[in-house]
Design a protein around this motif. Structure first.
Motif, PDB file in Angstrom:
ATOM      1  N   ALA A 167      39.005  41.678  69.736  1.00 50.41           N
ATOM      2  CA  ALA A 167      39.783  40.632  70.418  1.00 50.41           C
ATOM      3  C   ALA A 167      39.667  40.771  71.935  1.00 50.41           C
ATOM      4  N   ALA A 168      39.652  42.016  72.421  1.00 46.87           N
ATOM      5  CA  ALA A 168      39.498  42.245  73.860  1.00 46.87           C
ATOM      6  C   ALA A 168      38.125  41.789  74.334  1.00 46.87           C
ATOM      7  N   LEU A 169      37.102  42.005  73.516  1.00 38.79           N
ATOM      8  CA  LEU A 169      35.759  41.531  73.864  1.00 38.79           C
ATOM      9  C   LEU A 169      35.716  40.002  73.877  1.00 38.79           C
ATOM     10  N   ARG A 170      36.414  39.370  72.942  1.00 42.61           N
ATOM     11  CA  ARG A 170      36.435  37.905  72.894  1.00 42.61           C
ATOM     12  C   ARG A 170      37.080  37.314  74.145  1.00 42.61           C
ATOM     13  N   ARG A 171      38.001  38.065  74.748  1.00 40.58           N
ATOM     14  CA  ARG A 171      38.627  37.554  75.978  1.00 40.58           C
ATOM     15  C   ARG A 171      37.633  37.530  77.135  1.00 40.58           C
ATOM     16  N   LEU A 172      36.519  38.245  76.977  1.00 43.50           N
ATOM     17  CA  LEU A 172      35.488  38.247  78.017  1.00 43.50           C
ATOM     18  C   LEU A 172      34.447  37.156  77.803  1.00 43.50           C
ATOM     19  N   GLY A 173      34.386  36.596  76.579  1.00 46.12           N
ATOM     20  CA  GLY A 173      33.398  35.567  76.284  1.00 46.12           C
ATOM     21  C   GLY A 173      33.149  35.466  74.799  1.00 46.12           C
ATOM     22  N   PRO A 174      32.271  34.532  74.395  1.00 38.98           N
ATOM     23  CA  PRO A 174      31.971  34.346  72.968  1.00 38.98           C
ATOM     24  C   PRO A 174      31.379  35.608  72.346  1.00 38.98           C
ATOM     25  N   VAL A 175      31.789  35.895  71.109  1.00 41.01           N
ATOM     26  CA  VAL A 175      31.359  37.111  70.418  1.00 41.01           C
ATOM     27  C   VAL A 175      30.917  36.751  69.001  1.00 41.01           C
ATOM     28  N   ASP A 176      29.773  37.273  68.595  1.00 39.04           N
ATOM     29  CA  ASP A 176      29.278  37.117  67.224  1.00 39.04           C
ATOM     30  C   ASP A 176      29.312  38.483  66.561  1.00 39.04           C
ATOM     31  N   VAL A 177      30.116  38.629  65.500  1.00 37.79           N
ATOM     32  CA  VAL A 177      30.352  39.933  64.872  1.00 37.79           C
ATOM     33  C   VAL A 177      29.602  40.031  63.549  1.00 37.79           C
ATOM     34  N   SER A 178      28.901  41.152  63.356  1.00 34.68           N
ATOM     35  CA  SER A 178      28.255  41.445  62.073  1.00 34.68           C
ATOM     36  C   SER A 178      28.486  42.914  61.744  1.00 34.68           C
ATOM     37  N   THR A 179      28.256  43.278  60.492  1.00 41.54           N
ATOM     38  CA  THR A 179      28.440  44.662  60.049  1.00 41.54           C
ATOM     39  C   THR A 179      27.099  45.248  59.636  1.00 41.54           C
ATOM     40  N   MET A 180      26.792  46.406  60.155  1.00 40.82           N
ATOM     41  CA  MET A 180      25.554  47.096  59.832  1.00 40.82           C
ATOM     42  C   MET A 180      25.554  47.531  58.373  1.00 40.82           C
ATOM     43  N   GLU A 181      24.413  47.488  57.743  1.00 40.39           N
ATOM     44  CA  GLU A 181      24.316  48.035  56.397  1.00 40.39           C
ATOM     45  C   GLU A 181      24.526  49.542  56.452  1.00 40.39           C
ATOM     46  N   GLY A 182      25.174  50.087  55.445  1.00 34.53           N
ATOM     47  CA  GLY A 182      25.413  51.527  55.444  1.00 34.53           C
ATOM     48  C   GLY A 182      26.089  51.972  54.162  1.00 34.53           C
ATOM     49  N   ILE A 183      26.413  53.240  54.114  1.00 34.89           N
ATOM     50  CA  ILE A 183      27.050  53.827  52.938  1.00 34.89           C
ATOM     51  C   ILE A 183      28.432  53.224  52.736  1.00 34.89           C
ATOM     52  N   GLU A 184      28.728  52.890  51.501  1.00 34.06           N
ATOM     53  CA  GLU A 184      30.072  52.464  51.147  1.00 34.06           C
ATOM     54  C   GLU A 184      30.763  53.622  50.443  1.00 34.06           C
TER      55      GLU A 184
END
Length: 331
Positions: A277-294
Motif C-alpha cells: 500500500a505504501a508503494l502504491r502511494r508512490l505510483g501504479p504498482v503491478d503485483v505478482s508472486t514468484m513461483e516457489g515452495i509451498e
C-alpha cells in the motif's frame, strides 16, 4: 512499478502455533495471561495480543503466583521451567516443536558423553533457552573463525546442534570448520534444520535475480528477518528491512523498475500488504508472486487448548503455506 513477492514468505508453522496458543489461552482463561518474552519477534503481533489482554514480561518474578503464563516460541531454560513450578504458575509451553527437537538432540548428545557445541547467536532468546536445556557445559560458536580457535583436544568426543533460525547455508561453513578440526564429532542431519528458514532464504536468493531492490518485512530484533536482508545484499541487490509501510523510504525505490518483497517468519501477511500500500502511494504498482515452495506444516496445539477456539486465530492471518515437513516429523 512491478512488485514480485517471494514464495514462501512470512509466518511459519511455529509462529502460527505460538500466536494461536496465546489467543486460545485468552479465550479459555480470560485476560490477563502472561507471556514470558515476546511470543514472536514482531511488534505488530505483540501489540495486537496486548489489546486482547496478554501481558508480556521478561522475568517470571513479575507474574502473580498461579497466573496463566506462556513460554514464547523461542523456548526457555530448565531453570525458568523450575521457577514456574516453584511459583505455581499455570505454564503453557509455546516453544516451536523444531526448537524442542534441538533441545532433545542436545540432551541426547550430552547423555552419551559428548561435549555439545551450539551454533548460534549470542544473546538470542532461543540460544539462551537451548543452552539452559542441555546439561553440562555448552560451547557457543557463532562463526567459522570461532570454530577454528576452539581450545579442545583434536580427538575430543563432540557434537553440535544449531539455532533454528540459521539455515543449512548459514551453518555449512561452521560445520565444515568443526569437522576439519575434530576427528570425533557428530551432528543432526541437515533435514533437521528449520525448513522455514531455509525456504525463505532460498526464495530471497532466487528473488534477487529478478529485481532491482529487495524489501524485507520484519522486526529489527528478528534474526531470520535480518538474515534475509543480508542475503539480498550479498546477492548484489540493495536490500532494506522495514516493519511496516510507514518505514518505507521513497529513495530506496526511486529508480527501481522491479521491487522484490519478502517477509521474516514472524511477520504477518498484513504487514506485507501494508508495504505494498505504501508503494502504491508512490505510483501504479503491478503485483505478482514468484513461483516457489509451498508449505503445509501444522504443529499440534497443547491438549488443554484444543477446545478453546478464538474468533480470529493466528492461522487466518497468513495465506496457506504448505511444507516439506509433517507434524510427525516435528514432534
Amino acid at each position: 512499478m512491478q512488485v514480485i513477492l517471494a514464495q514462501p514468505r512470512g509466518f511459519c508453522a511455529g509462529v502460527v502455533r505460538a500466536i494461536e496458543i496465546v489467543d486460545r489461552a485468552l479465550v479459555k482463561h480470560g485476560a490477563p495471561v502472561f507471556v514470558r518474552h515476546e511470543i514472536v519477534h514482531n511488534k505488530q503481533v505483540v501489540e495486537g495480543l496486548k489489546r486482547k489482554g496478554a501481558k508480556f514480561v521478561e522475568e517470571l518474578d513479575t507474574v502473580p503466583s498461579g497466573a496463566v503464563t506462556i513460554f514464547s516460541a523461542h523456548g526457555v531454560s530448565r531453570q525458568v521451567e523450575a521457577e514456574a513450578r516453584t511459583r505455581e504458575l499455570h505454564a503453557i509451553d509455546a516453544t516451536c516443536p523444531l526448537v524442542i527437537k534441538v533441545h532433545t538432540q542436545g540432551r541426547q548428545y550430552a547423555a552419551s558423553g559428548r561435549a555439545v557445541i551450539l551454533i548460534g547467536h549470542a544473546g538470542h532468546p532461543e540460544v539462551e533457552g537451548t543452552m539452559g536445556q542441555i546439561p553440562g557445559k555448552v560451547i557457543l560458536v557463532q562463526n567459522a573463525a570461532e570454530a577454528e580457535t576452539l581450545d579442545l583436544p583434536r580427538d575430543a568426543p563432540l557434537a553440535y546442534v544449531t539455532q533454528t533460525t540459521l539455515s543449512v547455508d548459514d551453518t555449512r561453513g561452521i560445520i565444515a570448520a568443526l569437522e576439519r578440526r575434530f576427528t570425533d564429532i557428530v551432528g543432526p542431519d541437515t533435514r533437521d534444520i528449520c525448513y522455514a528458514t531455509q525456504n525463505r532464504q532460498s526464495a530471497v536468493r532466487e528473488l534477487s535475480k529478478h529485481v532491482d531492490v529487495i524489501l524485507v518485512v520484519g522486526a529489527t530484533n528478528s534474526s531470520n528477518s535480518n538474515r534475509l536482508r543480508e542475503i539480498g545484499a550479498e546477492s548484489g541487490v540493495p536490500s532494506y528491512l522495514l516493519a511496516e509501510g510507514s518505514e518505507l523510504d521513497p529513495a530506496w525505490v526511486r529508480d527501481a523498475a522491479v521491487v522484490g518483497i519478502s517477509a521474516g517468519a514472524s511477520a504477518p501477511e498484513e504487514m506485507v500488504e501494508d508495504v505494498i500500500a505504501a508503494l502504491r502511494r508512490l505510483g501504479p504498482v503491478d503485483v505478482s508472486t514468484m513461483e516457489g515452495i509451498e508449505e503445509h506444516a501444522e504443529f499440534r496445539l497443547p491438549a488443554e487448548l484444543a477446545d478453546a477456539r478464538p474468533d480470529t486465530a493466528a492461522a487466518r492471518q497468513t495465506e496457506p503455506q504448505p511444507a516439506p515437513l509433517s507434524v510427525a516429523d516435528c514432534t
